[in-house]
Design a protein around this motif. Structure first.
Motif, mmCIF file in Angstrom:
data_model
loop_
_atom_site.group_PDB
_atom_site.id
_atom_site.type_symbol
_atom_site.label_atom_id
_atom_site.label_comp_id
_atom_site.label_asym_id
_atom_site.label_seq_id
_atom_site.Cartn_x
_atom_site.Cartn_y
_atom_site.Cartn_z
ATOM 1 N N ALA A 184 0.841 -1.173 -0.064
ATOM 2 C CA ALA A 184 0.000 -0.123 0.064
ATOM 3 C C ALA A 184 0.734 1.118 -0.248
ATOM 4 C CB ALA A 184 -0.901 -0.014 1.364
ATOM 5 N N VAL A 185 0.124 2.444 -0.686
ATOM 6 C CA VAL A 185 0.961 3.789 -0.644
ATOM 7 C C VAL A 185 0.676 4.512 0.269
ATOM 8 C CG1 VAL A 185 1.477 5.572 -2.114
ATOM 9 C CG2 VAL A 185 1.333 3.372 -3.234
ATOM 10 N N ASP A 186 1.407 4.831 1.256
ATOM 11 C CA ASP A 186 1.050 6.078 2.303
ATOM 12 C C ASP A 186 0.896 7.237 1.742
ATOM 13 O OD1 ASP A 186 1.141 3.967 4.249
ATOM 14 O OD2 ASP A 186 3.216 4.449 4.834
ATOM 15 N N GLY A 187 -0.014 8.132 2.427
ATOM 16 C CA GLY A 187 0.057 9.514 2.033
ATOM 17 C C GLY A 187 1.124 10.270 1.522
ATOM 18 N N ASP A 188 2.316 9.872 1.987
ATOM 19 C CA ASP A 188 3.560 10.596 1.777
ATOM 20 C C ASP A 188 4.381 9.972 0.522
ATOM 21 O OD1 ASP A 188 4.647 8.516 3.343
ATOM 22 O OD2 ASP A 188 5.606 9.598 4.687
ATOM 23 N N GLY A 189 3.588 8.944 0.363
ATOM 24 C CA GLY A 189 4.479 8.203 -0.992
ATOM 25 C C GLY A 189 5.130 6.995 -0.439
ATOM 26 N N ALA A 190 5.155 6.707 0.733
ATOM 27 C CA ALA A 190 6.044 5.564 1.312
ATOM 28 C C ALA A 190 5.304 4.540 1.107
ATOM 29 C CB ALA A 190 6.082 5.614 2.680
ATOM 30 N N LEU A 191 6.097 3.206 0.824
ATOM 31 C CA LEU A 191 5.253 1.977 0.549
ATOM 32 C C LEU A 191 5.232 1.185 1.931
ATOM 33 C CD1 LEU A 191 6.804 0.928 -2.823
ATOM 34 C CD2 LEU A 191 4.915 2.188 -2.380
ATOM 35 N N HIS A 192 4.268 0.519 2.226
ATOM 36 C CA HIS A 192 4.279 -0.394 3.419
ATOM 37 C C HIS A 192 3.646 -1.880 3.061
ATOM 38 C CE1 HIS A 192 0.408 1.148 4.424
ATOM 39 N NE2 HIS A 192 0.045 0.003 4.823
ATOM 40 N N SER A 193 3.964 -2.956 3.749
ATOM 41 C CA SER A 193 3.508 -4.265 3.166
ATOM 42 C C SER A 193 2.315 -4.433 4.096
ATOM 43 C CB SER A 193 4.702 -5.406 3.935
ATOM 44 O OG SER A 193 3.842 -6.505 3.895
ATOM 45 N N THR A 194 1.381 -5.009 3.197
ATOM 46 C CA THR A 194 -0.066 -5.374 3.886
ATOM 47 C C THR A 194 -0.090 -6.963 3.831
ATOM 48 O OG1 THR A 194 -1.021 -5.498 1.576
ATOM 49 C CG2 THR A 194 -1.187 -3.386 2.837
ATOM 50 N N GLY A 195 1.131 -7.775 3.363
ATOM 51 C CA GLY A 195 1.186 -9.074 3.658
ATOM 52 C C GLY A 195 0.261 -9.950 2.567
ATOM 53 N N SER A 196 -0.047 -11.109 3.065
ATOM 54 C CA SER A 196 -0.892 -12.055 2.356
ATOM 55 C C SER A 196 -2.133 -12.135 2.566
ATOM 56 C CB SER A 196 -0.049 -13.516 2.284
ATOM 57 O OG SER A 196 -0.842 -14.507 1.967
ATOM 58 N N ALA A 197 -2.898 -12.681 1.547
ATOM 59 C CA ALA A 197 -4.447 -12.660 1.882
ATOM 60 C C ALA A 197 -4.791 -14.283 2.392
ATOM 61 C CB ALA A 197 -5.345 -12.569 0.639
#
Length: 269
Positions: A184-197
């Motif tokens: 997912a892309v944060d408001g400041d453009g940083a990326l973070h993991s949302t893992g597996s479904a």
């Protein structure tokens, strides 16, 4: 030296090594291709975590990837067979469709505005077209080893091995898209993991041209867990037809419609 055919006694001679190798005929392990492929299929394989595969498949083929145990991550590259200079562009895939997140209906676009594959089904919803795959340097820094034969292989190095099987080299590797591990892309453009479904989720790609597919099943580079974790990925390819006029995917958006027109105009599907 006394020759032996007892695998338990080693394979110190060519005779023993040959006997040991032949004794494995018909053996089935958890992660391997099924040869010959089951009736009605083009290819069936389970790719181990930390493994890779490569397939040349015809236009219209439907490729279903399944995250069997919930921690697979399929780093994917696509090339037009016979024209490998036309290849997947993760940047155009995102930019042209005005969407950073892949899902049902998404196109995987080439760098020439044509469709390589259409996502026709998706029960995962956790994918990434932004971060690319892992590298040996990054995996060595994180896990202590990023070599293809080590305990924590990197995606780029495995994709290089797959590419070499088709006469391609480092200059031919664009950024990969990753399936089954969300970003997912944060408001400041940083990326973070949302893992597996979770286990059992699947993605089906309909190939819109004859495509050479390279796939590395390795931990995502932004996986926050300290230990290297990647479980088997199932790959099943069956014959089918390309998207045509009248299909809902053909006219889903103006941009997708144009990409299908570009592909059909080439006349070599």
């Amino acid at each position: 030296m006394t020759e032996t055919t007892d695998a338990g006694a080693g394979t110190a001679t060519t005779t023993a090594a040959r006997a040991h190798a032949r004794s494995q005929a018909g053996a089935v392990v958890d992660c391997m291709p099924l040869l010959p492929p089951p009736p009605g299929t083009l290819w069936s394989e389970t790719v181990a975590g930390g493994g890779y595969t490569h397939l040349a498949l015809p236009a219209g083929a439907h490729v279903t990837l399944t995250d069997r145990d919930g921690d697979a991550c399929a780093h994917l590259l696509l090339y037009v067979t016979g024209r490998p200079w036309e290849r997947l562009s993760a940047a155009d895939t995102v930019k042209v469709q005005w969407n950073a997140y892949l899902g049902t209906g998404s196109q995987l676009l080439s760098d020439q505005g044509r469709v390589l594959a259409t996502v026709t089904a998706d029960t995962s919803g956790r994918h990434d077209a932004l971060a690319g795959t892992s590298t040996a340097a990054r995996n060595t820094a994180r896990y202590g080893d990023g070599s293809p034969q080590g305990p924590s292989p990197a995606g780029r190095e495995l994709l290089l091995l797959a590419a070499a099987k088709h006469g391609l080299g480092p200059r031919d590797l664009p950024a990969a898209v990753s399936l089954f591990h969300g970003i997912a892309v944060d408001g400041d453009g940083a990326l973070h993991s949302t893992g597996s479904a979770g286990p059992g989720t699947a993605v089906t790609l309909r190939l819109e041209q004859a495509v050479t597919l390279l796939l590395a099943n390795t931990a995502h580079p932004l996986d926050p867990r300290p230990a290297y974790r990647c479980t088997p990925l199932e790959v099943l390819a069956v014959p089918g037809e390309v998207t045509g006029p009248g299909d809902p995917h053909w006219d889903a958006t103006p941009e997708r419609h144009r990409a299908h027109l570009n592909t059909a105009a080439l006349g070599v599907r």
